[in-house]
Enzyme design. Structure first.
Site, PDB file in Angstrom:
ATOM      1  CG  ASP A  37      -8.144  -4.405  -2.804  1.00 54.17           C
ATOM      2  OD1 ASP A  37      -7.573  -3.369  -2.916  1.00 54.17           O
ATOM      3  OD2 ASP A  37      -9.437  -4.157  -3.015  1.00 54.17           O
ATOM      4  CG  HIS A  58      -1.973   1.083   0.971  1.00 56.18           C
ATOM      5  ND1 HIS A  58      -1.766   2.124   1.420  1.00 56.18           N
ATOM      6  CD2 HIS A  58      -3.342   0.721   0.760  1.00 56.18           C
ATOM      7  CE1 HIS A  58      -3.260   2.686   1.183  1.00 56.18           C
ATOM      8  NE2 HIS A  58      -3.810   1.898   0.868  1.00 56.18           N
TER       9      HIS A  58
HETATM   10  C1  SDX Z   1      -6.143   0.093  -2.874  1.00 58.04           C
HETATM   11  O1  SDX Z   1      -4.513   4.563  -2.098  1.00 58.04           O
HETATM   12  C2  SDX Z   1      -5.197   4.142  -1.410  1.00 58.04           C
HETATM   13  O2  SDX Z   1      -5.850   4.572  -0.403  1.00 58.04           O
HETATM   14  C3  SDX Z   1      -5.981   2.777  -2.150  1.00 58.04           C
HETATM   15  C4  SDX Z   1      -7.034   2.007  -1.291  1.00 58.04           C
HETATM   16  C5  SDX Z   1      -8.212   2.795  -1.286  1.00 58.04           C
HETATM   17  O3  SDX Z   1      -8.918   2.286  -0.230  1.00 58.04           O
HETATM   18  O4  SDX Z   1      -8.697   3.603  -1.892  1.00 58.04           O
HETATM   19  O5  SDX Z   1      -6.385   1.669  -0.312  1.00 58.04           O
HETATM   20  C6  SDX Z   1      -7.196   0.683  -2.139  1.00 58.04           C
HETATM   21  O6  SDX Z   1      -5.837   0.474  -4.184  1.00 58.04           O
HETATM   22  C7  SDX Z   1      -5.397  -0.900  -2.139  1.00 58.04           C
HETATM   23  C8  SDX Z   1      -3.816  -1.184  -2.912  1.00 58.04           C
HETATM   24  C9  SDX Z   1      -4.392  -2.392  -4.072  1.00 58.04           C
HETATM   25  N1  SDX Z   1      -3.387  -2.704  -4.850  1.00 58.04           N
HETATM   26  C10 SDX Z   1      -2.735  -3.860  -4.913  1.00 58.04           C
HETATM   27  O7  SDX Z   1      -3.044  -4.555  -3.729  1.00 58.04           O
HETATM   28  C11 SDX Z   1      -1.777  -4.197  -5.947  1.00 58.04           C
HETATM   29  C12 SDX Z   1      -0.534  -4.563  -5.428  1.00 58.04           C
HETATM   30  N2  SDX Z   1       0.096  -3.680  -4.737  1.00 58.04           N
HETATM   31  C13 SDX Z   1       1.162  -2.821  -5.636  1.00 58.04           C
HETATM   32  O8  SDX Z   1       0.734  -2.589  -6.669  1.00 58.04           O
HETATM   33  C14 SDX Z   1       1.548  -1.629  -4.509  1.00 58.04           C
HETATM   34  O9  SDX Z   1       1.922  -2.000  -3.357  1.00 58.04           O
HETATM   35  C15 SDX Z   1       0.707  -0.417  -4.368  1.00 58.04           C
HETATM   36  C16 SDX Z   1       0.418  -0.081  -5.843  1.00 58.04           C
HETATM   37  C17 SDX Z   1      -0.532  -0.774  -3.778  1.00 58.04           C
HETATM   38  C18 SDX Z   1       1.476   0.577  -3.823  1.00 58.04           C
HETATM   39  O10 SDX Z   1       2.559   1.043  -4.482  1.00 58.04           O
HETATM   40  P1  SDX Z   1       3.518   1.996  -4.174  1.00 58.04           P
HETATM   41  O11 SDX Z   1       3.319   2.679  -3.094  1.00 58.04           O
HETATM   42  O12 SDX Z   1       3.945   3.089  -5.449  1.00 58.04           O
HETATM   43  O13 SDX Z   1       5.128   1.419  -3.910  1.00 58.04           O
HETATM   44  P2  SDX Z   1       5.880   0.728  -5.014  1.00 58.04           P
HETATM   45  O14 SDX Z   1       5.236   0.121  -6.204  1.00 58.04           O
HETATM   46  O15 SDX Z   1       6.805   1.933  -5.082  1.00 58.04           O
HETATM   47  O16 SDX Z   1       6.486  -0.538  -4.152  1.00 58.04           O
HETATM   48  C19 SDX Z   1       7.554  -0.253  -3.275  1.00 58.04           C
HETATM   49  C20 SDX Z   1       8.484  -1.551  -3.293  1.00 58.04           C
HETATM   50  C21 SDX Z   1       8.782  -1.787  -4.868  1.00 58.04           C
HETATM   51  O17 SDX Z   1      10.086  -2.514  -4.870  1.00 58.04           O
HETATM   52  P3  SDX Z   1      11.478  -1.608  -5.142  1.00 58.04           P
HETATM   53  O18 SDX Z   1      11.190  -0.849  -6.500  1.00 58.04           O
HETATM   54  O19 SDX Z   1      11.544  -0.525  -3.985  1.00 58.04           O
HETATM   55  O20 SDX Z   1      12.573  -2.562  -5.008  1.00 58.04           O
HETATM   56  O21 SDX Z   1       7.763  -2.620  -2.987  1.00 58.04           O
HETATM   57  C22 SDX Z   1       7.443  -3.640  -3.974  1.00 58.04           C
HETATM   58  C23 SDX Z   1       7.854  -2.670  -5.429  1.00 58.04           C
HETATM   59  O22 SDX Z   1       8.490  -3.644  -6.473  1.00 58.04           O
HETATM   60  N3  SDX Z   1       6.123  -3.895  -4.068  1.00 58.04           N
HETATM   61  C24 SDX Z   1       5.769  -5.255  -4.309  1.00 58.04           C
HETATM   62  C25 SDX Z   1       4.368  -5.018  -4.039  1.00 58.04           C
HETATM   63  N4  SDX Z   1       3.977  -3.956  -3.622  1.00 58.04           N
HETATM   64  C26 SDX Z   1       5.053  -3.121  -3.784  1.00 58.04           C
HETATM   65  N5  SDX Z   1       6.375  -6.301  -4.528  1.00 58.04           N
HETATM   66  C27 SDX Z   1       5.669  -7.512  -4.648  1.00 58.04           C
HETATM   67  N6  SDX Z   1       4.318  -7.478  -4.433  1.00 58.04           N
HETATM   68  C28 SDX Z   1       3.575  -6.612  -4.078  1.00 58.04           C
HETATM   69  N7  SDX Z   1       2.287  -6.495  -3.977  1.00 58.04           N
END
Ligand code: SDX
Length: 435
Positions: free
Chosen positions: A369, A311
């Site tokens: 989710d 998140h």
């Molecule tokens: C919702 O914003 C909100 O409030 C949203 C929400 C709401 O109520 O409105 O809470 C609802 O959208 C919840 C989130 C649902 N999405 C998912 O579950 C999809 C999977 N999650 C990721 O896509 C990600 O965690 C996000 C999009 C939710 C957050 O992404 P960020 O904050 O931009 O973080 P990032 O992509 O920069 O990740 C940081 C690191 C990265 O590694 P590095 O590049 O630093 O080495 O963590 C890794 C990412 O690769 N990472 C993951 C991961 N999520 C982040 N690695 C594996 N699996 C994951 N799910």
């Protein structure tokens, strides 16, 4: 949160031999902000923050999140207490007006919402234009945007009464439109709302009743549905809420703004994650395949991510995920679903991920989710309806944030700038002279 920054009154910005002083504004709780609204005028420079990871886009009194502590407050009330003791329409009233309703206010609000649940009869013909296999989110985006073509008496955003009517209509009609999108996708007749039922029970009946027999709403499932709506109602300045605010800042009508929010929510990184999480659990299939997928999620060269994990704000457990997990177990138990293979995979995946250094270091916890998909599937919804249910619940949050923006006397159209790294000025070349 680092306390030292919470008492600062100003910040200093030094660029070469120039220095500027910037005001610091404290919140009632949470991070203070450095006010850079005059920065470009004073310095000729922009700030740069793609994804807005360090940017407060507005001032709001609606929802507070502490990502480090896993705290979520709606108008100061903890989500755990609202989910435990209240119902969704009470949460709607709270988000819209800022206070919990008295018994009389609650009865009046419930009555007003109930009396707006039907949609204009010609909307039924609007549905006929879609293919039966259209994704229900595509249908919802289209139908919500089309509401402004039917309700001309509630699109003048300068009129507080019309804003209130549009707000009530959106909250009241989303379940009806969502149920119609589902019924249309399975070729069953639409079921009209029934005023004697409460909000969640009415929605379940519109989805699962058929004209040939009486439908009995399961009270445990209806309570779970209502709680799922509460959990999804609002979440500060997430992507879809920011979309609604930006659309609303141009003066677009509320139905068009909500349609824009639905479109943004559809993405798998946002509200589409519940559908994607269930598909992921199904693809994993059995607990013994979890290590293979965890390895892929950690592989920088593999775009695969664990859907339902991570998140932008929560670097601790999403407080909604814990309530969602409890609700999941309640629904499965009530429906007599003992050994759901997807739940087995989910529980084992959560256990493995929470012990894995990669997820621990990056503070990747299950989010709302992760368990919602299993619960909704058990209730009888197809995965294609999961984000529709998220949009149904989030409509009140979008409307409350839109209302707050419209009523902000300092509100102006949102218009971000950019760091331009494209071509410098050059003259046109006739096609005959191009190489
Ligand atoms: C919702 O914003 C909100 O409030 C949203 C929400 C709401 O109520 O409105 O809470 C609802 O959208 C919840 C989130 C649902 N999405 C998912 O579950 C999809 C999977 N999650 C990721 O896509 C990600 O965690 C996000 C999009 C939710 C957050 O992404 P960020 O904050 O931009 O973080 P990032 O992509 O920069 O990740 C940081 C690191 C990265 O590694 P590095 O590049 O630093 O080495 O963590 C890794 C990412 O690769 N990472 C993951 C991961 N999520 C982040 N690695 C594996 N699996 C994951 N799910």
């Amino acid at each position: 949160m680092d306390a030292k920054n919470q008492t600062a009154k100003s910040a200093k910005l030094a660029v070469e031999n120039e220095q500027w002083e910037l005001a610091v504004r404290p919140g009632t709780i949470g991070p203070s902000v450095i006010d850079i609204s005059r920065l470009y005028g004073d310095t000729g420079m922009f700030t740069y923050d793609p994804g807005f990871t360090s940017t407060a886009s507005c001032e709001s009194k609606i929802t507070y999140i502490d990502g480090d502590e896993g705290i979520l407050l709606y108008r100061g009330y903890p989500i755990e207490q609202l989910a435990e003791h209240g119902d969704f329409l009470e949460t709607c009233y709270l988000l819209l007006y800022g206070e919990l309703p008295t018994a009389a206010q609650k009865a009046d609000f419930d009555h007003r919402v109930t009396r707006h649940t039907m949609v204009h009869e010609q909307m039924l013909r609007f549905f006929q234009g879609f293919r039966r296999d259209a994704h229900p989110m595509a249908v919802l985006v289209g139908c919500v945007g089309a509401l402004s073509a039917f309700y001309h008496d509630s699109i003048d955003i300068s009129d507080p009464h019309q804003r209130l009517v549009a707000s009530i209509r959106m909250i009241a009609k989303m379940p009806t439109l969502a149920a119609m999108a589902y019924k249309y996708s399975i070729g069953q007749p639409f079921i009209y709302p029934k005023n004697e039922l409460d909000y969640a029970a009415n929605f379940l009946r519109m989805c699962f009743a058929v004209p040939t027999e009486e439908y009995k709403v399961n009270p445990v499932v209806a309570r779970a549905m209502d709680r799922i709506f509460i959990l999804h109602a609002d979440h500060e300045q997430n992507a879809s809420t920011s979309t609604v605010r930006l659309a609303g800042s141009s003066g677009a009508n509320p139905f068009a703004c909500i349609a824009a929010g639905i479109a943004c929510l559809w993405g798998p990184a946002h509200g589409g994650a519940n559908e994607a999480a269930l598909k992921m659990l199904s693809e994993i299939g059995t607990p013994d395949r979890i290590p293979e997928f965890v390895k892929r999620a950690k592989d920088k060269n593999d775009p695969f991510r664990l859907m339902g994990f991570g998140h932008r704000v929560y670097k601790n457990y999403d407080p909604r995920a814990k309530i969602m997990q409890k609700t999941c177990h309640e629904v499965l138990s009530e429906l007599g679903i003992k050994d759901d293979p997807l739940l087995d995979v989910a529980m084992e995946l959560e256990r493995v991920a929470l012990q894995d250094d990669y997820f621990v270091e990056k503070k990747l916890y299950p989010n709302i989710d992760f368990y919602s998909g299993i619960t909704l599937k058990a209730m009888g919804f197809p995965t294609s309806m999961f984000t529709v249910l998220f949009a149904l619940a989030r409509t009140v949050g979008w409307i409350a944030q839109w209302k707050e923006m419209i009523e902000d006397p300092h509100q102006k159209i949102g218009r971000p700038r950019q760091l331009y790294t494209g071509a410098t000025r050059r003259d046109y070349v006739a096609i005959s002279r191009r190489k």
